[in-house]
Design an enzyme around this catalytic site. Structure first.
Site, PDB file in Angstrom:
ATOM      1  NE  ARG A 110      45.716  28.337  44.853  1.00 43.65           N
ATOM      2  CZ  ARG A 110      45.555  27.016  44.971  1.00 43.65           C
ATOM      3  NH1 ARG A 110      44.898  26.340  44.039  1.00 43.65           N
ATOM      4  NH2 ARG A 110      46.041  26.357  46.005  1.00 43.65           N
TER       5      ARG A 110
ATOM      6  CE1 TYR B 148      49.057  45.212  27.338  1.00 40.66           C
ATOM      7  CE2 TYR B 148      49.208  42.859  27.773  1.00 40.66           C
ATOM      8  CZ  TYR B 148      49.497  44.164  28.118  1.00 40.66           C
ATOM      9  OH  TYR B 148      50.214  44.396  29.245  1.00 40.66           O
TER      10      TYR B 148
ATOM     11  CG  ASP C 290      41.343  41.965  25.425  1.00 43.41           C
ATOM     12  OD1 ASP C 290      40.666  42.813  26.037  1.00 43.41           O
ATOM     13  OD2 ASP C 290      42.548  41.748  25.666  1.00 43.41           O
TER      14      ASP C 290
ATOM     15  CE  LYS D 139      45.844  47.609  31.112  1.00 41.80           C
ATOM     16  NZ  LYS D 139      45.910  46.722  29.951  1.00 41.80           N
TER      17      LYS D 139
HETATM   18  C1  LIG Z   1      46.524  45.519  29.601  1.00 42.54           C
HETATM   19  C2  LIG Z   1      45.856  44.649  28.648  1.00 42.54           C
HETATM   20  C3  LIG Z   1      45.890  43.253  28.790  1.00 42.54           C
HETATM   21  C4  LIG Z   1      46.661  42.581  29.904  1.00 42.54           C
HETATM   22  O1  LIG Z   1      46.053  42.855  31.143  1.00 42.54           O
HETATM   23  P1  LIG Z   1      46.841  42.869  32.541  1.00 42.54           P
HETATM   24  O2  LIG Z   1      45.749  43.250  33.486  1.00 42.54           O
HETATM   25  O3  LIG Z   1      47.932  43.878  32.428  1.00 42.54           O
HETATM   26  O4  LIG Z   1      47.347  41.487  32.746  1.00 42.54           O
HETATM   27  C5  LIG Z   1      45.193  42.489  27.890  1.00 42.54           C
HETATM   28  N1  LIG Z   1      44.507  43.055  26.883  1.00 42.54           N
HETATM   29  C6  LIG Z   1      44.457  44.379  26.701  1.00 42.54           C
HETATM   30  C7  LIG Z   1      43.688  44.947  25.571  1.00 42.54           C
HETATM   31  C8  LIG Z   1      45.131  45.223  27.577  1.00 42.54           C
HETATM   32  O5  LIG Z   1      45.092  46.541  27.383  1.00 42.54           O
END
Ligand SMILES: *Cc1c(COP(=O)(O)O)cnc(C)c1O
Length: 386
Positions: free
Chosen positions: A51, A104, A176, A201
Site C-alpha cells: 500500500r 467524467y 485529467d 483507458k
Molecule cells: C474513466 C475515467 C475516469 C475514472 O477512472 P476509473 O479508472 O474508472 O476510476 C476519470 N476520468 C476520465 C476522463 C475517465 O474516462
C-alpha cells in the site's frame, strides 16, 4: 516530441522506468506480487508494504512521469483514486475548488457529493467560457479541475489561457489527460500543475485492468502518496504490470485510434440520420485551430447527435454487432454509449443541457479494428433506423 533526456516518446514508452532485474537479469518487468517485504537493517527500508509502494508500481510511476514530462508520479488503483488523492493533496479543508461541468460523470459526482463532505467548497464552472473561469477565480477557487477535450462533448479548453488566468490569481490547474494521453497532449508544458489519468483507458489500452496516475512536482506527488496510503487506493502489482505493458504500444495504438476516428467522423458527418459530429480532427469542429495548436493528434473519441433522441439512440445501439454498447473508453475494441442515460446520468437535466448533452447524443471510443468494418457496422445500424 522528446521524452526521457534525448530519447523520443516511443523509446521512452518502451524502456522508460525499466532496467533488467539486477538479480536474475530478467528483461521483462517482474511482477512483485507481494503484500509485504522482509525488513532488514536498512533504514528507512526501501519497501515495507505494497500500500506504501512496490517495485512493479514504481516502474509504472517512472514511465508515466517521463512521458508527461513531470518530476514524479503516483500510481493508484483507479482513475477516481488518482483524482481524489490529487485534490486531497492540493485543497485544504474550508478552501475552494473549481470543477468543470464537462467532466467524467464519476468526477462530477465526486465534486458534488463527496468533496463538500470533506470540507471543500466546490464551484462548478464551464471552462470553455473565459468569463466563467474568471468568475470562479474571482470567488477564490485555489484549484481548478478540468478535462480537455471535454467529456462527452469533445469540445476543447484552451489550456494556455486557463492556466495563465489561474496563475494570475495564484491558483493551480489539475488536468485529467485520460482522453488524449501524453502522446497527443502534455498539459504540464502548457502550465498545468498536476496531470491525472484513468490508466484504465488508453494507457492500459486493452480494457483488462483498472488503474490511475497522478503526475506533478515531487512534493505534491509525495503528499498525494500520503493521502493514498490513508485512503487505501493502492494499485495491485499485476494491474500495474498490465498497464506498463500496455504503454509500450501507446504511440502505435493512438495513431491507429486517431486515423480510424477521423474516418468514422467523416462517415458520420455525411450520414442523413446524424445531426452533428464533434471530433477535434474535423475541420468543421469549431475549435479545430486550437486542437492543432494544443494537441499533436486528435485521438480516438468522438461524439455525435442523432436526429431522433434517446429512443433512436437505443435502437441504433441494438443494431450494432462489432461496436459494443459499453461505458469506458480507450480499449482496442470500439465502444459506444449514451451519455444522458449512462456515464452522465448523475448530472441534473439543466446542467446536461448547459454543456450540450442532449437525449440524442452518443459518445464513441473508436477502436483499432479495420476502419471499414467499424464503418460497415455503423452504416448497418443507422440504415436499420429507417
Ligand atoms: C474513466 C475515467 C475516469 C475514472 O477512472 P476509473 O479508472 O474508472 O476510476 C476519470 N476520468 C476520465 C476522463 C475517465 O474516462
Amino acid at each position: 516530441m522528446r521524452g526521457e533526456g534525448k530519447k523520443g516518446f516511443s523509446t521512452t514508452a518502451v524502456h522508460g522506468g525499466e532496467e533488467p532485474c539486477p538479480v536474475t537479469g530478467a528483461h521483462a518487468v517482474p511482477i512483485y506480487q507481494t503484500s509485504t517485504f522482509v525488513l532488514g537493517r536498512e533504514l528507512p527500508p526501501r519497501y515495507v508494504y505494497t500500500r506504501h509502494g512496490n517495485p512493479t508500481q514504481e516502474v509504472l510511476e517512472k514511465k508515466v512521469a517521463l512521458l508527461e514530462g513531470g518530476e514524479a508520479a503516483l500510481a493508484t488503483a483507479s482513475g477516481m483514486a488518482a483524482i481524489l488523492v490529487s485534490l486531497l493533496a492540493l485543497v485544504e479543508k474550508g478552501r475552494k475548488v473549481g470543477c468543470s461541468l464537462a467532466v467524467y460523470g464519476g468526477t462530477y459526482a465526486l465534486a458534488r457529493n463527496l468533496l463538500p463532505r470533506l470540507g471543500m467548497e466546490v464551484l462548478m464552472f464551464d471552462p470553455r467560457r473565459r468569463e466563467e473561469v474568471e468568475r470562479v477565480l474571482g470567488m477564490g477557487a485555489e484549484v481548478l479541475f478540468l478535462e480537455t477535450p471535454t467529456n462527452p462533448t469533445l469540445d476543447l479548453v484552451d489550456l494556455r489561457e486557463v492556466c495563465g488566468l489561474a496563475g494570475e490569481h495564484g491558483a493551480k490547474v489539475v488536468v485529467d489527460n485520460t482522453l488524449m494521453t501524453p502522446y497527443y497532449q502534455r498539459p504540464l508544458e502548457l502550465g498545468a500543475e498536476v496531470v491525472v489519468h484513468s490508466a484504465t483507458k488508453y494507457l492500459c489500452g486493452h480494457g483488462d485492468s483498472l488503474g490511475g496516475v497522478v503526475v506533478g512536482r515531487r512534493e505534491l506527488v509525495e503528499e498525494a502518496r500520503r493521502m493514498l496510503v490513508l485512503t487505501g487506493g493502492a494499485i495491485s502489482p499485476f494491474n500495474a504490470w498490465l498497464i506498463v505493458r500496455g504503454i509500450k504500444t501507446l504511440p502505435l495504438r493512438m495513431e491507429r485510434h486517431s486515423r480510424n476516428a477521423l474516418r468514422v467522423a467523416e462517415f458520420l458527418s455525411s450520414h442523413p440520420r446524424v445531426k452533428r459530429v464533434s471530433y477535434p480532427g474535423l475541420p468543421s469542429h469549431p475549435q479545430h485551430g486550437l486542437a492543432r495548436r494544443q494537441m499533436r493528434g486528435f485521438g480516438g473519441m468522438l461524439a455525435f447527435e442523432l436526429e431522433g433522441g434517446m429512443e433512436e439512440a437505443y435502437r441504433m445501439m441494438e443494431g450494432l454487432e462489432l461496436v459494443k454498447c459499453a461505458v469506458s473508453l480507450g480499449d482496442v475494441s470500439s465502444l459506444i454509449e449514451h451519455p444522458a442515460s449512462m456515464t452522465h446520468r448523475s448530472l441534473p437535466e439543466e446542467e446536461r443541457e448547459r454543456i450540450g448533452i442532449g437525449e440524442g447524443l452518443m459518445r464513441m471510443s473508436v477502436g483499432v479494428e479495420d476502419a471499414e468494418d467499424i464503418i460497415g457496422d455503423l452504416e448497418k445500424a443507422l440504415g436499420a433506423l429507417g
